[in-house]
Design an enzyme around this catalytic site. Structure first.
Site, PDB file in Angstrom:
ATOM      1  N   LYS A 135       0.841  -1.200   0.000  1.00 44.47           N
ATOM      2  CA  LYS A 135       0.000   0.000   0.000  1.00 44.47           C
ATOM      3  C   LYS A 135       0.874   1.247   0.000  1.00 44.47           C
ATOM      4  O   LYS A 135       2.083   1.178   0.212  1.00 44.47           O
ATOM      5  CB  LYS A 135      -0.924  -0.011   1.219  1.00 44.47           C
ATOM      6  CG  LYS A 135      -0.193   0.020   2.549  1.00 44.47           C
ATOM      7  CD  LYS A 135      -1.168  -0.027   3.718  1.00 44.47           C
ATOM      8  CE  LYS A 135      -0.414  -0.009   5.048  1.00 44.47           C
ATOM      9  NZ  LYS A 135      -1.326   0.034   6.208  1.00 44.47           N
TER      10      LYS A 135
ATOM     11  N   TYR B 159      18.742  29.026   7.906  1.00 42.26           N
ATOM     12  CA  TYR B 159      17.692  29.882   8.444  1.00 42.26           C
ATOM     13  C   TYR B 159      17.776  29.971   9.965  1.00 42.26           C
ATOM     14  O   TYR B 159      17.936  28.963  10.647  1.00 42.26           O
ATOM     15  CB  TYR B 159      16.313  29.363   8.032  1.00 42.26           C
ATOM     16  CG  TYR B 159      16.011  29.558   6.566  1.00 42.26           C
ATOM     17  CD1 TYR B 159      15.869  30.841   6.020  1.00 42.26           C
ATOM     18  CD2 TYR B 159      15.869  28.471   5.712  1.00 42.26           C
ATOM     19  CE1 TYR B 159      15.597  31.018   4.662  1.00 42.26           C
ATOM     20  CE2 TYR B 159      15.591  28.631   4.358  1.00 42.26           C
ATOM     21  CZ  TYR B 159      15.464  29.918   3.850  1.00 42.26           C
ATOM     22  OH  TYR B 159      15.200  30.085   2.514  1.00 42.26           O
TER      23      TYR B 159
END
Length: 366
Positions: A34, A254
């Protein structure tokens, strides 16, 4: 071209599937593929296993149809069953097997008149409390379906909440409930997920459902001798695209979360959260550069991440970088280890790798 790629080792996939079979030689092992085979490519993985796996399992009929359209002929189990009554003709046409977990699905089956009976796995909620019938109502539904001409090869299935734990009273409670039901109904069982396949022989039934273990991830809280034989199937690989020499105290990325503790060399790697690498990776998250362990330094950006390569003397533009998986020198960086640094699990990392990272298949049937 951008160097980021997800290398998929189909030989490792087959090795892991055979390991699941050796764990439970009296059981059939349905290969769970899946979510696009946990991010590895469902059709390619099914094709690699089609001479070994007697059946596959997916979450929805859309996933099952993709396999049929790709030439997969084995039975395919729909683990969540049908989502509406109009799916039942497709189930019959393509020979799918279905889980049944809700009364409305039972009603649809009882009212149906298929040309050929449909194999059904009746789901009992033994303690997970997601899908399935309560144990005290399962027997009546089992008998209804057993008598229905629309139903064939009825099995009892369930799912464990704590099979990954070394010892779990709750697992034993679930198992006792299921054993009592199976004895009462003389029902064949499908219970074991990956951790139960690996660690709980008592849960091995007529069918087992190995999933994440097929892709080389260890689902147990404490590894055992069997899980140490798992081989990573996906290697998320890129290259260094830039190098920076920084003085002590200089920030990287950042917000300047990481600062050089001494004179340092920083490598910029072509991989970021826009590719599916988890932005929550903390400073110190391991990375392999030319097969040597390094650590992420600074926040992950959309297209890039930065790694401290101060101690890697041969780091250069184009050097091989492994975010998880197997380096070219054979060194392995387990995805489960990376996941812990990201405060998540391997499932989210594997299924989160985006199409921008192309899959490249290796192995005998690649």
């Amino acid at each position: 071209m951008r160097p980021l790629v997800a290398d998929i080792d189909l030989d490792a996939l087959r090795h892991n599937y055979q390991l699941a079979c050796r764990c439970a030689p009296q059981s059939h092992s349905v290969a769970v593929i899946k979510a696009d085979a946990y991010g590895h490519g469902a059709l390619a993985c099914a094709q690699a296993l089609q001479n070994q796996a007697p059946a596959f399992a997916v979450a929805s009929i859309e996933e099952a149809l993709t396999l049929r359209q790709g030439g997969i002929t084995q039975p395919i189990v729909l683990l969540e069953g049908i989502f509406s009554a109009d799916e039942l003709p497709l189930v019959e046409r393509h020979g799918f097997w279905i889980a049944v977990h809700s009364q409305w699905q039972v009603d649809v089956l009882l009212a149906a008149t298929p040309l050929k009976p449909i194999p059904v796995w009746l789901k009992v909620d033994s303690g997970m409390h997601r899908l399935g019938f309560a144990p005290n109502e399962t027997a009546a539904i089992w008998r209804q379906l057993s008598a229905a001409p629309s139903v064939a090869r009825l099995h009892l299935m369930s799912h464990f909440a704590t099979a990954d734990a070394r010892d779990s009273d709750y697992f034993h409670q679930q198992m006792a409930t299921l054993q009592a039901l199976a004895s009462e109904l003389k029902a064949p069982l499908c219970l074991a997920n990956s951790p139960a396949t690996l660690a709980w022989p008592i849960a091995h039934g007529d069918w087992n459902r190995p999933g994440v273990m097929l892709y080389g991830s260890d689902p147990l809280e404490v590894p055992n001798a069997i899980t140490q034989q798992l081989r990573p199937v996906m290697t998320l690989r890129s290259e260094i695209i830039a190098l920076r020499d920084l003085a002590a105290g200089e920030p990287v990325g950042y917000s300047g979360r990481w600062r050089a503790p001494k004179r340092s060399r920083i490598a910029v790697v072509a991989c970021g959260y826009g590719d599916g690498y988890d932005r929550h990776a903390v400073d110190g998250t391991p990375v392999l550069v030319n097969g040597q362990r390094c650590a992420i330094a600074g926040k992950v950006s959309m297209d890039m991440l930065t790694v401290d390569v101060t101690d890697v003397s041969d780091a250069a533009i184009g050097s091989d970088v492994v975010l998880w998986g197997t380096a070219r020198n054979g060194e392995v960086l387990p995805i489960d280890e990376v996941a812990r640094y990201c405060d998540t699990i391997s499932y989210t990392l594997l299924t989160g790798v985006l199409p921008r990272a192309p899959r490249r298949y290796h192995g005998r049937s690649a």
